[in-house]
Design a protein around this motif. Sequence first.
Motif, mmCIF file in Angstrom:
data_model
loop_
_atom_site.group_PDB
_atom_site.id
_atom_site.type_symbol
_atom_site.label_atom_id
_atom_site.label_comp_id
_atom_site.label_asym_id
_atom_site.label_seq_id
_atom_site.Cartn_x
_atom_site.Cartn_y
_atom_site.Cartn_z
ATOM 1 N N MET A 23 -0.262 83.518 1.963
ATOM 2 C CA MET A 23 -1.058 84.627 2.218
ATOM 3 C C MET A 23 -0.527 85.737 3.469
ATOM 4 O O MET A 23 -0.126 85.201 4.422
ATOM 5 C CB MET A 23 -2.480 84.170 2.342
ATOM 6 N N ILE A 24 -1.030 86.792 3.414
ATOM 7 C CA ILE A 24 -0.659 87.749 4.431
ATOM 8 C C ILE A 24 -1.126 87.328 5.912
ATOM 9 O O ILE A 24 -0.452 87.507 6.896
ATOM 10 C CB ILE A 24 -1.068 89.346 3.967
ATOM 11 N N ALA A 25 -2.394 86.833 5.839
ATOM 12 C CA ALA A 25 -2.999 86.610 7.077
ATOM 13 C C ALA A 25 -1.980 85.301 7.814
ATOM 14 O O ALA A 25 -1.920 85.254 8.981
ATOM 15 C CB ALA A 25 -4.427 85.748 7.006
ATOM 16 N N PHE A 29 -15.345 91.356 9.966
ATOM 17 C CA PHE A 29 -14.407 90.401 10.589
ATOM 18 C C PHE A 29 -13.881 90.863 12.111
ATOM 19 O O PHE A 29 -13.964 89.853 12.978
ATOM 20 C CB PHE A 29 -13.374 90.452 9.453
ATOM 21 N N VAL A 30 -13.526 92.210 12.229
ATOM 22 C CA VAL A 30 -12.872 92.363 13.644
ATOM 23 C C VAL A 30 -14.001 92.086 14.621
ATOM 24 O O VAL A 30 -13.745 91.629 15.556
ATOM 25 C CB VAL A 30 -12.304 93.852 13.636
ATOM 26 N N GLY A 82 0.732 86.678 9.585
ATOM 27 C CA GLY A 82 0.528 87.096 10.810
ATOM 28 C C GLY A 82 0.381 86.232 11.486
ATOM 29 O O GLY A 82 0.651 86.452 12.964
ATOM 30 N N LEU A 83 -0.361 84.938 11.515
ATOM 31 C CA LEU A 83 -0.369 83.993 12.425
ATOM 32 C C LEU A 83 0.920 83.340 12.859
ATOM 33 O O LEU A 83 1.149 83.052 14.031
ATOM 34 C CB LEU A 83 -1.413 82.754 11.722
ATOM 35 N N GLY A 123 2.515 86.194 15.122
ATOM 36 C CA GLY A 123 1.934 86.012 16.557
ATOM 37 C C GLY A 123 2.398 84.814 17.411
ATOM 38 O O GLY A 123 2.649 84.771 18.555
ATOM 39 N N ALA A 124 2.519 83.508 16.561
ATOM 40 C CA ALA A 124 2.929 82.347 17.184
ATOM 41 C C ALA A 124 4.512 82.482 17.658
ATOM 42 O O ALA A 124 4.666 82.203 18.883
ATOM 43 C CB ALA A 124 2.896 80.954 16.306
ATOM 44 N N PHE A 179 -15.928 89.469 1.949
ATOM 45 C CA PHE A 179 -15.113 90.022 3.251
ATOM 46 C C PHE A 179 -15.240 91.431 3.559
ATOM 47 O O PHE A 179 -15.221 92.326 2.341
ATOM 48 C CB PHE A 179 -13.662 89.649 3.053
ATOM 49 N N ILE A 189 -10.733 80.760 16.410
ATOM 50 C CA ILE A 189 -10.411 80.176 14.951
ATOM 51 C C ILE A 189 -11.596 79.951 14.174
ATOM 52 O O ILE A 189 -11.589 80.167 13.178
ATOM 53 C CB ILE A 189 -10.080 78.484 15.737
ATOM 54 N N GLY A 244 -11.736 83.400 12.550
ATOM 55 C CA GLY A 244 -10.589 83.466 11.461
ATOM 56 C C GLY A 244 -10.975 82.531 10.319
ATOM 57 O O GLY A 244 -10.742 83.163 9.037
ATOM 58 N N TYR A 260 -13.750 85.918 2.610
ATOM 59 C CA TYR A 260 -12.796 86.445 1.669
ATOM 60 C C TYR A 260 -12.860 85.506 0.378
ATOM 61 O O TYR A 260 -12.813 86.067 -0.817
ATOM 62 C CB TYR A 260 -11.406 86.178 2.095
ATOM 63 N N ASP A 305 -13.695 93.931 6.656
ATOM 64 C CA ASP A 305 -12.618 94.116 7.670
ATOM 65 C C ASP A 305 -13.531 94.178 9.041
ATOM 66 O O ASP A 305 -13.358 93.642 9.933
ATOM 67 C CB ASP A 305 -11.440 94.832 7.371
#
Lengths: 108, 234
Positions: free
Chosen positions: A1-3, A57-58, A6-7, A10-11, A52, A37, A40, A47, A54
């Motif tokens: 998945m796209i998230a 969520f933000v 992203g994780l 970032g890492a 969900f 966490i 997230g 979702y 956004d």
Amino acid sequence: MIAILGLVVGAVVAIVLRPTVPQEMTRYAAMAVVAAIDAGLGGVRSYAEQTFSDRIFVVAFVTNAAAAAGLVWIGDQLSVDLVTAVVVVFGVRIFQNVAAIRRRVFGG
Amino acid sequence: MPARSPLSLVGLAALLGFLLVTTASSAKAHRLAEAPRQAELIELIGDRRSAVADLDEAVAQLRDEVAKGKVAISRSSAADEREAEEQAQLAKLAGTVALTGRGVVVQLSHSDRTPTSSADAGAYRINDADLQLVVNALLAAGADAVAINDSRLVSTTAIRAAGAHIVVNFRPLVPPFRVAAIGADRRAFESSAIAADFKRWSGMFGLGYTVSTSSEVTVPAYAGRVTIANAEPR
């Protein structure tokens, strides 16, 4: 998945840049991470439940992290260990979110 | 639904990953930074301890030389001789000379059993009060000179606890604890209350407890200060 992508991004950025948090800030940063966490996982849960948003969520992500770090900071000023409070509350919520996601994914 | 918010989701997920790795790696860096400091402190303590041991030895040697010098001087006149004799007698009483003779050796050690609860963990260890009672019983049994792990007990010695350690003459003791007493009567000691208690406790808690008699018990000289600083005889 796209998230997850992203994780990972970032890492990787963190590994490449190697930023360090000053020692006196690590407690706050760690609590902010625990809250993040939770936020997230809450996002993944909503979702999966098709609720969900956004915006929520933000806002949840940022306020949770800020509230956790702020609570620990206030606790330090009052010399009360509020780290435990943050860990317990967000720990329980993380498990609840994980359980909800699990029920969605595996049913039952 | 995913099409509605891929950007914020990716952004926040990236932020989360970034924060996770950053806090984890800096926490690890701080832990690593603490480690050498601890090792340094341990080394410092070891250095100081061996320096103190060297000084103790030097004090004993110098006292010995002083005593010999006094004996040499005392040959010149009868008055000096009397004084030297008196001083030698006082040194024996004060504990600044090593003594040897017939006596009793009591050896105590912590239990190797694990306590059943943290509340009675103290029962499985030798405490400062245990050593105090044993020493008192030995003195009551007629001991002239007592040393614990080669640390001579004098009139100003304190046996006390500092955290998990027992401190005698301001030096921490390393178990097992060997209490050597010249002139103590074994039977008198074994009829004391603390000896009976230890006999019982060694069975109940597994504390190490042995009593032995020896015809040659050596008790070293006290290396600390024996001068009385503030009190004056009246």
